[in-house]
Design a protein around this motif. Sequence first.
Motif, short mmCIF file in Angstrom:
data_model
loop_
_atom_site.label_atom_id
_atom_site.label_comp_id
_atom_site.label_asym_id
_atom_site.label_seq_id
_atom_site.Cartn_x
_atom_site.Cartn_y
_atom_site.Cartn_z
N TRP A 298 87.95 14.88 120.08
CA TRP A 298 89.06 15.68 119.58
C TRP A 298 90.18 15.72 120.63
CZ3 TRP A 298 88.72 17.15 114.64
CH2 TRP A 298 87.45 17.22 114.06
N HIS A 299 91.42 15.67 120.14
CA HIS A 299 92.58 15.79 121.02
C HIS A 299 93.71 16.45 120.24
CE1 HIS A 299 94.63 12.50 118.87
NE2 HIS A 299 93.44 11.89 118.85
N SER A 300 94.64 16.99 120.95
CA SER A 300 95.76 17.70 120.33
C SER A 300 96.71 16.71 119.66
CB SER A 300 96.51 18.52 121.38
OG SER A 300 95.65 19.48 121.97
N GLU A 305 103.51 16.16 113.72
CA GLU A 305 102.36 16.28 112.82
C GLU A 305 101.93 17.74 112.68
OE1 GLU A 305 99.27 13.79 114.22
OE2 GLU A 305 100.27 11.91 113.66
N LYS A 306 101.96 18.48 113.81
CA LYS A 306 101.59 19.89 113.75
C LYS A 306 102.56 20.68 112.87
CE LYS A 306 100.35 23.81 116.67
NZ LYS A 306 101.12 24.79 115.91
N ALA A 307 103.85 20.40 112.97
CA ALA A 307 104.83 21.10 112.13
C ALA A 307 104.62 20.77 110.66
CB ALA A 307 106.24 20.73 112.57
N ALA A 308 104.34 19.50 110.35
CA ALA A 308 104.11 19.12 108.96
C ALA A 308 102.85 19.80 108.39
CB ALA A 308 103.99 17.59 108.85
N ILE A 309 101.78 19.83 109.21
CA ILE A 309 100.54 20.49 108.76
C ILE A 309 100.76 21.98 108.57
CG2 ILE A 309 98.19 21.08 109.45
CD1 ILE A 309 98.04 18.35 110.82
N VAL A 344 95.52 23.10 116.23
CA VAL A 344 94.99 22.03 115.37
C VAL A 344 94.77 20.79 116.22
CG1 VAL A 344 95.45 20.60 113.36
CG2 VAL A 344 96.21 22.97 113.40
N GLN A 345 93.57 20.19 116.07
CA GLN A 345 93.24 18.98 116.80
C GLN A 345 92.86 17.89 115.82
OE1 GLN A 345 90.19 20.01 119.63
NE2 GLN A 345 91.66 20.84 121.11
N SER A 346 92.94 16.67 116.30
CA SER A 346 92.63 15.52 115.47
C SER A 346 91.77 14.55 116.27
CB SER A 346 93.91 14.83 114.98
OG SER A 346 93.58 13.71 114.19
#
Length: 347
Positions: A298-300, A305-309, A344-346
């Motif tokens: 997992w990584h940030s 992408e964070k704003a869209a999510i 949120v991580q991906s």
Amino acid sequence: MSYSRSYSGNVPYSGTVRYSYPASEHGGSGTAYYSGSVPVSVFLHVDTTPFDYSVNRCNNSVGYLNGAVVSMNAAQCASIKQGAEDVATHVTGGFFSLIKSELTQEMAAVFSKFHSIYELLADRRVTLEKQQLVMKNDYDRTSTRYHEIFTNLDEELRKRVIELDKRAMEISKKVKTEQLNTNVAKSVATFLTGVSEDQIVNSQLTIANTNRRCEKVMETLAGNVIQEQIYAKSISRMVSGAPIKEAETEYVPVVFAESDDFTQVGGKNGNCYVTSDLSNTGITAQVSNYFESNPTVWHSIDSNEKAAIDNTFNSLAEQNFVDGDEKSKRIYEMIMFLKNQNDVQSV
């Protein structure tokens, strides 16, 4: 007690007397001896009244003293008895109070231990129920998948056997459906030669059995047609008619959620979610195994992408909960609170 005594007797006496007489013709001196006895009577009266009075007073004093001693002894015995009873009462009461206090402390400790164990067992029960539900769902999905696979294999095998010996199968089906068997022929001959109540019943049963077999054959044929259509649809969904010149990579939407396990320190619980069409393809097991073997992937994510999510998540939450009642608003606030707790991580 006064008394009197009288005594009587003689008191002897004797002695010598010297005498002298004046000068005369025979003047001179001489000695005379005398003796005799004197009767004596003595009367004695002893008055003991003062002594008796004194003795009575002494006797009364001794009686009073004896009563006082007896009273003092009784009082002392009662005091000793009362003191002993008080000491026994205090000792017994103190002992039972100590035992009661010890038992109360032991009961409190045991109750606290029982309560903690009960809470732990309750948590374990909830965890086991969740695990049981997950295992049941996995088993149902696996059994359903393999049941469909083996059912399709059986159906394909039956069709292939029929295709291998198609002519013999058609003759057998024609004989079974168009010609009468021996029992039916006998029943028809008996029915034609002599009709009776038993024969009518037997004939009706034979006709009903024949109808049931026909219905069963029709249901089997309909099931075969349905299975063939399902198999054709499955093949059409999995197989594309467009030609492929080279190997291509296809992507499917998969969501893997990981949460902390409160039953053990550092433990994690992972759940994989896919669409219903892909539930039996083994994707969930592969994704779960991947994250279990790579726990640090997992990584940030970047800010775009964070704003869209965040925008998509906020829009969905507002559409489902903001316009509802007070309960929906509280759910919305709790969802937003929990969402803002961690980044949120991906992968």
